[in-house]
Motif scaffolding. Structure first.
Motif, short mmCIF file in Angstrom:
data_model
loop_
_atom_site.label_atom_id
_atom_site.label_comp_id
_atom_site.label_asym_id
_atom_site.label_seq_id
_atom_site.Cartn_x
_atom_site.Cartn_y
_atom_site.Cartn_z
N LEU A 1 0.83 -1.20 0.00
CA LEU A 1 0.00 0.00 0.00
C LEU A 1 0.87 1.26 0.00
O LEU A 1 0.58 2.22 -0.72
CB LEU A 1 -0.94 0.00 1.21
CG LEU A 1 -2.12 -0.97 1.13
CD1 LEU A 1 -2.75 -1.16 2.50
CD2 LEU A 1 -3.14 -0.48 0.13
N ALA A 2 1.94 1.24 0.79
CA ALA A 2 2.85 2.40 0.83
C ALA A 2 3.51 2.61 -0.54
O ALA A 2 3.64 3.75 -1.00
CB ALA A 2 3.92 2.19 1.91
N MET A 3 3.89 1.52 -1.19
CA MET A 3 4.49 1.64 -2.53
C MET A 3 3.49 2.21 -3.53
O MET A 3 3.86 3.04 -4.36
CB MET A 3 5.03 0.30 -3.00
CG MET A 3 6.31 -0.07 -2.28
SD MET A 3 7.22 -1.55 -2.82
CE MET A 3 6.18 -2.40 -3.90
N CYS A 4 2.22 1.79 -3.44
CA CYS A 4 1.19 2.35 -4.33
C CYS A 4 1.03 3.85 -4.09
O CYS A 4 0.96 4.63 -5.04
CB CYS A 4 -0.14 1.64 -4.12
SG CYS A 4 -0.16 -0.06 -4.71
N PHE A 5 0.97 4.22 -2.83
CA PHE A 5 0.82 5.63 -2.46
C PHE A 5 1.98 6.46 -3.01
O PHE A 5 1.77 7.47 -3.68
CB PHE A 5 0.75 5.72 -0.93
CG PHE A 5 0.72 7.12 -0.40
CD1 PHE A 5 -0.46 7.85 -0.39
CD2 PHE A 5 1.87 7.71 0.11
CE1 PHE A 5 -0.49 9.14 0.11
CE2 PHE A 5 1.85 9.01 0.61
CZ PHE A 5 0.67 9.72 0.61
N TRP A 6 3.22 6.02 -2.73
CA TRP A 6 4.38 6.79 -3.18
C TRP A 6 4.57 6.74 -4.69
O TRP A 6 5.06 7.69 -5.30
CB TRP A 6 5.65 6.35 -2.44
CG TRP A 6 5.67 6.88 -1.05
CD1 TRP A 6 5.55 6.19 0.11
CD2 TRP A 6 5.77 8.26 -0.67
NE1 TRP A 6 5.58 7.04 1.19
CE2 TRP A 6 5.72 8.32 0.73
CE3 TRP A 6 5.92 9.44 -1.39
CZ2 TRP A 6 5.80 9.52 1.44
CZ3 TRP A 6 6.00 10.64 -0.68
CH2 TRP A 6 5.94 10.67 0.71
#
Length: 188
Positions: free
Chosen positions: A153-158
């Motif tokens: 999820l963090a990778m998608c966000f960034w």
């Protein structure tokens, strides 16, 4: 202005010029002579400041790495509000100063295959994804963020944010999206 101040000003001019050219043309396609001509100064004089193009890139990556520390400083602020505020501030700064968008793009480029290994290592050690994953995991327990792998999820966000920064380097007049749109990727 003292001699030391002039030297520091010139060094900053080299760094900012190299940053812009590395983003516009790519690291491998940018020649030291391109940077020197754009500053403007002689190539020989530029080598008094940086011994090589790789040393210059490393200085920029180290500079970029220092700016990523804020992703781990959320304290007791709810994760969604922290990320929305942080992204909003980054968008605001990026609109005022192309340095911000350029640095995000350069840091992504520096992590790619084909870059000098030591530079890749430093660029990959920023911790932004890991820090955000911790924030997301905390927010999942609080019911703020959707379930799923916090790191993914963090990778998608960034990645969404990174894409916007890349577009801002291409189109200087691009309006930035509402930070809520990016946070919505994570919301439960």
């Amino acid at each position: 202005m003292t001699r030391e101040e002039q030297k520091e000003e010139r060094k900053q001019a080299i760094l900012m010029t190299a940053l812009r050219l590395f983003v516009e043309k790519g690291y491998h396609e940018t020649k030291v002579s391109d940077i020197a001509a754009a500053v403007p100064m002689s190539t020989g004089l530029m080598f008094h400041y940086f011994k090589s193009k790789e040393e210059l890139l490393m200085a920029l990556v180290i500079m970029g790495q220092k700016y990523t520390g804020a992703t781990g400083e959320y304290g007791d602020i709810p994760g969604d509000l922290f990320l929305k505020g942080m992204i909003g501030e980054l968008f605001k700064y990026a609109k005022k100063d192309p340095f911000v968008a350029n640095m995000f793009v350069l840091m992504a480029q520096a992590r790619r295959a084909g870059m000098p290994e030591e530079i890749r290592k430093v660029a990959s050690s920023t911790g932004a994804v890991e820090n955000t994953a911790l924030l997301i995991a905390k927010g999942q327990k609080e019911g703020i963020f959707r379930q799923g792998d916090p790191k993914l999820l963090a990778m998608c966000f960034w990645s969404a944010f990174q894409g916007i920064m890349e577009e801002m380097t291409i189109d200087k007049n691009l309006d930035t999206p509402d930070p809520e749109w990016l946070v919505a990727i994570l919301r439960a």
